[in-house]
Design a protein around this motif. Structure first.
Motif, PDB file in Angstrom:
ATOM      1  N   THR A 185       4.137   5.428   8.155  1.00  0.00           N
ATOM      2  CA  THR A 185       2.885   4.889   7.633  1.00  0.00           C
ATOM      3  C   THR A 185       2.700   3.440   8.067  1.00  0.00           C
ATOM      4  O   THR A 185       1.606   3.041   8.485  1.00  0.00           O
ATOM      5  CB  THR A 185       2.849   4.990   6.095  1.00  0.00           C
ATOM      6  N   LEU A 186       3.770   2.639   7.985  1.00  0.00           N
ATOM      7  CA  LEU A 186       3.671   1.239   8.407  1.00  0.00           C
ATOM      8  C   LEU A 186       3.300   1.133   9.882  1.00  0.00           C
ATOM      9  O   LEU A 186       2.512   0.268  10.257  1.00  0.00           O
ATOM     10  CB  LEU A 186       4.989   0.503   8.149  1.00  0.00           C
ATOM     11  N   ARG A 187       3.849   1.991  10.699  1.00  0.00           N
ATOM     12  CA  ARG A 187       3.532   1.941  12.130  1.00  0.00           C
ATOM     13  C   ARG A 187       2.059   2.247  12.389  1.00  0.00           C
ATOM     14  O   ARG A 187       1.473   1.722  13.332  1.00  0.00           O
ATOM     15  CB  ARG A 187       4.414   2.918  12.903  1.00  0.00           C
ATOM     16  N   SER A 188       1.476   3.063  11.545  1.00  0.00           N
ATOM     17  CA  SER A 188       0.059   3.389  11.756  1.00  0.00           C
ATOM     18  C   SER A 188      -0.884   2.418  11.051  1.00  0.00           C
ATOM     19  O   SER A 188      -2.001   2.197  11.504  1.00  0.00           O
ATOM     20  CB  SER A 188      -0.227   4.823  11.301  1.00  0.00           C
ATOM     21  N   ALA A 222       0.814  -1.217   0.000  1.00  0.00           N
ATOM     22  CA  ALA A 222       0.000   0.000   0.000  1.00  0.00           C
ATOM     23  C   ALA A 222       0.851   1.273   0.000  1.00  0.00           C
ATOM     24  O   ALA A 222       0.343   2.353  -0.313  1.00  0.00           O
ATOM     25  CB  ALA A 222      -0.932   0.001   1.212  1.00  0.00           C
ATOM     26  N   LEU A 223       2.132   1.163   0.342  1.00  0.00           N
ATOM     27  CA  LEU A 223       3.007   2.332   0.341  1.00  0.00           C
ATOM     28  C   LEU A 223       3.277   2.789  -1.091  1.00  0.00           C
ATOM     29  O   LEU A 223       3.318   1.969  -2.008  1.00  0.00           O
ATOM     30  CB  LEU A 223       4.347   2.007   1.003  1.00  0.00           C
ATOM     31  N   PRO A 224       3.514   4.086  -1.280  1.00  0.00           N
ATOM     32  CA  PRO A 224       3.970   4.535  -2.601  1.00  0.00           C
ATOM     33  C   PRO A 224       5.285   3.839  -2.954  1.00  0.00           C
ATOM     34  O   PRO A 224       6.071   3.474  -2.071  1.00  0.00           O
ATOM     35  CB  PRO A 224       4.181   6.039  -2.410  1.00  0.00           C
ATOM     36  N   ASP A 225       5.546   3.654  -4.234  1.00  0.00           N
ATOM     37  CA  ASP A 225       6.725   2.904  -4.685  1.00  0.00           C
ATOM     38  C   ASP A 225       8.014   3.396  -4.040  1.00  0.00           C
ATOM     39  O   ASP A 225       8.810   2.594  -3.548  1.00  0.00           O
ATOM     40  CB  ASP A 225       6.864   2.985  -6.210  1.00  0.00           C
ATOM     41  N   ARG A 226       8.253   4.694  -4.060  1.00  0.00           N
ATOM     42  CA  ARG A 226       9.517   5.211  -3.542  1.00  0.00           C
ATOM     43  C   ARG A 226       9.663   4.922  -2.045  1.00  0.00           C
ATOM     44  O   ARG A 226      10.739   4.582  -1.572  1.00  0.00           O
ATOM     45  CB  ARG A 226       9.650   6.701  -3.812  1.00  0.00           C
ATOM     46  N   GLN A 227       8.579   5.025  -1.291  1.00  0.00           N
ATOM     47  CA  GLN A 227       8.640   4.721   0.145  1.00  0.00           C
ATOM     48  C   GLN A 227       8.912   3.234   0.360  1.00  0.00           C
ATOM     49  O   GLN A 227       9.743   2.861   1.191  1.00  0.00           O
ATOM     50  CB  GLN A 227       7.346   5.125   0.844  1.00  0.00           C
TER      51      GLN A 227
END
Length: 166
Positions: free
Chosen positions: A149-152, A106-111
């Protein structure tokens, strides 16, 4: 002063070069390195000045071929008594958490790339920036944003032993 034919060079210096290569590499790799030495020498021979020290020139080429052989041997897999456990056919450990992949996906590619390259592969941000086409600061920011973002989005409760509770 003209140069002798290359065949004469091989006949005259071949045994010396073989002795040198055997001393450096051992008998197993010597013949291949000897052949490669004289193939390289044959290609370069027309450009060799007639007053050159042919013996030193051949030993230099043999030295380079010995280095190549040593490096090639270092890259070959070493035999072991027991084979390691086979990896999964699906390319991930058996205890892979599919929910984590969904959160990463679900993260943007660069992240996602910055998180994987930094936290999994251990690459510095400068190299991550070069891989992803951004600056080191932008790669650092992308990794930080991705982890935030992963933590949330991927909360995972664990007990005091580190075992997941769902």
């Amino acid at each position: 002063m003209s140069k002798p034919p290359f065949q004469q060079i091989v006949t005259e210096y071949g045994p010396l070069v073989l002795r040198v290569i055997r001393a450096v590499l051992g008998p197993d790799d010597a013949e291949d390195a000897w052949s490669e030495t004289f193939l390289a020498a044959m290609k370069a021979y027309p450009d060799l000045p007639s007053e050159a020290n042919v013996e030193a020139w051949l030993v230099t080429i043999a030295h380079h071929k010995a280095i190549d052989a040593t490096r090639a041997n270092a890259r070959r897999p070493a035999p072991v008594e027991e084979l390691p456990e086979r990896p999964s056919r699906i390319g991930r450990p058996q205890d892979w958490d599919g929910d984590l992949w969904q959160a990463l996906k679900a993260l943007p590619d660069r992240q996602r790339q910055a998180v994987a390259y930094h936290y999994l592969a251990g690459l510095p941000y400068k190299e991550i920036g070069a891989l992803t086409g951004c600056s080191a600061d932008a790669a650092r920011r992308a990794a930080a944003d991705g982890i935030k973002t992963l933590r949330s989005t991927y909360p995972r409760d664990t007990d005091e032993m580190g075992v997941a509770r769902r």
